[in-house]
Design a protein around this motif. Sequence first.
Motif, PDB file in Angstrom:
ATOM      1  N   LEU A 448       0.823  -1.209   0.000  1.00  0.00           N
ATOM      2  CA  LEU A 448       0.000   0.000   0.000  1.00  0.00           C
ATOM      3  C   LEU A 448       0.856   1.257   0.000  1.00  0.00           C
ATOM      4  N   LYS A 449       1.997   1.190   0.651  1.00  0.00           N
ATOM      5  CA  LYS A 449       2.891   2.351   0.678  1.00  0.00           C
ATOM      6  C   LYS A 449       3.509   2.598  -0.691  1.00  0.00           C
ATOM      7  N   LEU A 450       4.019   1.545  -1.309  1.00  0.00           N
ATOM      8  CA  LEU A 450       4.701   1.698  -2.587  1.00  0.00           C
ATOM      9  C   LEU A 450       3.729   1.906  -3.763  1.00  0.00           C
ATOM     10  N   GLY A 451       2.602   1.189  -3.724  1.00  0.00           N
ATOM     11  CA  GLY A 451       1.685   1.251  -4.848  1.00  0.00           C
ATOM     12  C   GLY A 451       0.660   2.362  -4.777  1.00  0.00           C
ATOM     13  N   TYR A 452       0.314   2.781  -3.548  1.00  0.00           N
ATOM     14  CA  TYR A 452      -0.796   3.741  -3.416  1.00  0.00           C
ATOM     15  C   TYR A 452      -0.511   4.883  -2.440  1.00  0.00           C
ATOM     16  N   GLU A 453       0.706   4.899  -1.865  1.00  0.00           N
ATOM     17  CA  GLU A 453       1.100   5.924  -0.898  1.00  0.00           C
ATOM     18  C   GLU A 453       0.146   5.977   0.293  1.00  0.00           C
ATOM     19  N   ILE A 454      -0.335   4.804   0.687  1.00  0.00           N
ATOM     20  CA  ILE A 454      -1.222   4.687   1.850  1.00  0.00           C
ATOM     21  C   ILE A 454      -0.395   4.182   3.029  1.00  0.00           C
ATOM     22  N   LEU A 455      -0.443   4.898   4.126  1.00  0.00           N
ATOM     23  CA  LEU A 455       0.326   4.534   5.317  1.00  0.00           C
ATOM     24  C   LEU A 455      -0.596   4.114   6.452  1.00  0.00           C
TER      25      LEU A 455
END
Length: 455
Positions: A448-455
């Motif tokens: 989610l961090k790498l693909g969608y910038e979701i933390l």
Amino acid sequence: MVSSLLCSNMSKMAEHQNLVQITRFTTATTATTTGDGKVHELTAMDLAFKFHHIKGLYFFNNIHLEIFKMKELTCQWLMSYATTCGRIRVPEAGRPFIKLNDSGIRYIEAQASTTIDEWFSMGGSDHQNKLVPDHAEGFELSYTPLVLLQITRFKCGGMSIGLSWAHVLGDMFSAISFMNSMGPSLQGNYSSTLHLDTPSRPSPRCSRSVAKKPVSLKSADPNNNSWTLPTTHKMATHTFHLKSDQLVKLYSSTIHTQSSEDHNRSTYIRPFELISAVLWKCIARIREDQNGLKAVTLCTSKTNSKDREKTIPYNGLEVDIASVDFSVSEADIMKLASALVEEKVEENGMIEEMVEEAMAEQGKCDCIVYGANLTFINMEGANVYGFVVQGQKPIFARYSIGYVDEGGAILVGDGPEIINEGINNNKNGRIVIAILPENEVEQLKNMLKLGYEIL
């Protein structure tokens, strides 16, 4: 050097274990007795969720609330929630029920060794469990309170209130309404206008097998005669925060990759379906099973959140199965989101029939819902921040599930951030609670961090 590292790790472990100290257990019950011989019959949907618990957690700044005063103020209010003060009874031959014996709800007092800011800075989610009581650690079933409240005080003067709510009482929307209605009672205001028609229950049909078994249920093997299950797999919880601009970006990126014939579908895809589709695809990739995860469970409230206010708790979730015939790990996000809208099939009727048949033939029904498949719970619109204490709304609040099987569960709800722009008239972000096998959580965080910038 190895010795110093070992000592450092042991010190951190000891510090983490001593974050919260329990100081007292007390009980609060109704101001007057409910009456002799009164019971609350459990519906088939109640029994389908009997192994699960709802866990809520609220943080407040500078709240001065003594437990003895809290108990005193809520006794009259609990008259409207007599079922929460009862206890489960399981007759040798017959249907389980709640005996309205005014045994009360359990209060747990605790002290944290940190400030609220320090607590949040630790990151992760597993330490949050220290602020929420655990029904799995309860006593024998007939003596275990159905509602546990833990009040934890922080060094800064702040306070958290953790809720553990037996799912047989009602779903998370009922639990939220219960907490929201407590707020006025803490000011000495209460209402006895709770009303709800008795949920209808289908007549048992035990002369034949249920023609089609619900996909959303899984058989369970409880510990002895208790309503607890043995821990056969290590689960972990992580909280993801999506701000409004991240939702905008997520919509834009997924719509951009759509084919023209599917473009119009984006107009009715809610954030719940969009976020669920992203996580569905990511988890399918993590599990590396091309033939798996083609069916997921969806749980959504059948009624508007406002309709739950001032009503007796009940289990009103619609349980659906959404399935596809293509590879989830390689699918377009919007195609998956559309499937969650268009391909879902409600299973409530099948669940009720199966539970009734099991009760008639075996005298019990042991099954689980959350985690039987990968399960997505829609909490959009739930008034989680409606619990007001001494005029203050919580600075942060979240809900989770107690006992989730290895299929995992994802809760998607409204976030605390309010801004002036959003998607589909949505003016706040989203909070996502992921409860998954421990070995999958780190992989999901990285995806989610790498693909969608979701933390």
